[in-house]
Design an enzyme around this catalytic site. Structure first.
Site, PDB file in Angstrom:
ATOM      1  N   GLY A 136     -17.082   2.094  -4.188  1.00 37.07           N
ATOM      2  CA  GLY A 136     -17.917   3.286  -4.204  1.00 37.07           C
ATOM      3  C   GLY A 136     -19.304   3.070  -4.755  1.00 37.07           C
ATOM      4  N   SER A 196     -21.967   3.482  -2.270  1.00 34.39           N
ATOM      5  CA  SER A 196     -22.111   4.821  -1.692  1.00 34.39           C
ATOM      6  C   SER A 196     -23.053   5.672  -2.528  1.00 34.39           C
ATOM      7  CB  SER A 196     -20.747   5.512  -1.594  1.00 34.39           C
ATOM      8  OG  SER A 196     -20.253   5.827  -2.893  1.00 34.39           O
ATOM      9  N   GLY A 197     -23.311   5.200  -3.757  1.00 34.99           N
ATOM     10  CA  GLY A 197     -24.225   5.910  -4.647  1.00 34.99           C
ATOM     11  C   GLY A 197     -23.607   7.067  -5.397  1.00 34.99           C
ATOM     12  N   TYR A 213       0.863  -1.183   0.000  1.00 35.16           N
ATOM     13  CA  TYR A 213       0.000   0.000   0.000  1.00 35.16           C
ATOM     14  C   TYR A 213       0.900   1.234   0.000  1.00 35.16           C
ATOM     15  CZ  TYR A 213      -4.144  -2.779   1.332  1.00 35.16           C
ATOM     16  OH  TYR A 213      -5.181  -3.673   1.374  1.00 35.16           O
ATOM     17  N   LEU A 258     -17.721  -1.184   0.161  1.00 36.94           N
ATOM     18  CA  LEU A 258     -18.607  -0.320  -0.625  1.00 36.94           C
ATOM     19  C   LEU A 258     -18.499  -0.613  -2.110  1.00 36.94           C
ATOM     20  CD1 LEU A 258     -18.142   3.122   1.194  1.00 36.94           C
ATOM     21  CD2 LEU A 258     -19.844   1.325   1.617  1.00 36.94           C
TER      22      LEU A 258
END
Length: 324
Positions: free
Chosen positions: A207, A210-211, A55, A204
């Protein structure tokens, strides 16, 4: 902070975990704010800190190392190794050779500034190395006192049994969300049979849940995600519309409901939440207080049935190494 046991007879850990990949992305981040965010999470009782040596090519480990300095006892460090990337960010594959695994651990211990890693795992199965040899290397690290618990990441039921046969596995880190439920058929039942905790990541779905996902998505910073492209995305936004409606009716965000749904799946779940700013902490911690009626859970189950989401979760080159 609510706590659960990490696997059968494992240590008590926070109900939520912190995933550090986001703060190690190529986007500009304020190091001081990232460190303060990790410390604020620890103050709130989130001690499960998940990181990988790749990362930010060590950046995330360095940030966590600075954040836990002087308060090591408050942190439970979950570390992944094995993925290789070029300086340009190109994915080069995975390395599960025992010597490589031990070498990766040496660097992680140094960057984190600790004497022992709490949970250590290879990020993927190296197709060129017998999995029992990769796991054996981590078992050696446990015997040497450099690792406390064995974890596995992105493996199917067969490899889960192989690992557990070499050394008891405490946790399985794997993608799991409303939009990605493939583990429910065989992998999740196997983990529960063996008494292994589950650490869902990408909760999620890049994303989507998350919409606010843009076409193409950014995935994990390295790959375009098929489920977020073209007709796939257009199709996948339909069940997300229902999630948004339910969230609005309950007074929460779609993202909060997505995490709360994972928490509702069982006391063996430790979802990873990601953020790089302290302002996001209250919203994420509020997921611990969300409850669902039986009717709401049934409606979500119907809207996000296993065949509801179109498109793979990774591009073909990465799907070859992903659990199925």
């Amino acid at each position: 902070m609510k706590t659960i046991s990490l696997g059968k007879n494992g240590p008590q850990i926070s109900r939520l975990g912190f995933g550090s990949m986001q703060m190690a992305s190529k986007m500009p981040h304020d190091d001081k704010e990232c460190i303060a965010t990790i410390q604020a999470l620890m103050d709130a009782g989130v001690q499960f800190l998940d990181v990988a040596d790749f990362y930010g090519m060590g950046r995330a480990e360095s940030l966590i190392g600075q954040a836990i300095k002087g308060r090591r006892e408050q942190a439970f460090l979950s570390v992944k190794c094995g993925a290789m990337f070029s300086p340009t960010g190109a994915f080069l594959g995975v390395d599960g050779r025992p010597k490589a695994v031990k070498n990766f651990a040496s660097y992680s211990l140094q960057r984190l500034g600790v004497e022992v890693i709490d949970l250590y795992q290879a990020c993927r199965v190296d197709p060129e190395v017998p999995y029992e040899e990769t796991i054996g290397a981590i078992a050696d690290l446990i015997q040497e006192g450099k690792v406390r618990h064995l974890g596995v990441s992105e493996v199917g039921a067969a490899h889960l049994r192989i690992a557990h046969g070499v050394h008891p596995v405490a946790a399985l880190e794997i993608e799991y969300s409303l939009a990605c439920r493939f583990i429910e058929a065989e992998i999740l039942p196997t983990a529960r049979e063996l008494g292994i905790a589950v650490v869902p990541y990408r909760v999620l779905a890049d994303g989507l849940l998350s919409g606010v996902t843009a076409e193409g998505g950014s995935g994990n910073g390295h790959f375009a995600v098929p489920r977020l492209q073209g007709e796939n995305l257009e199709h996948n936004l339909k069940p997300v519309a229902f999630l948004k409606e339910l969230a609005a009716a309950k007074g929460y965000t779609p993202a909060q409901l997505a995490v709360a749904w994972l928490l509702s799946r069982g006391e063996d779940m430790v979802p990873l939440i990601g953020m790089s700013r302290r302002t996001r902490i209250p919203e994420n911690l509020q997921t611990l207080d969300i409850t669902f009626t039986a009717e709401e859970l049934a409606a979500l189950d119907k809207a996000f049935a296993p065949d509801a989401i179109m498109g793979d979760r990774y591009p073909p080159m990465v799907m070859k190494l992903a659990a199925r």
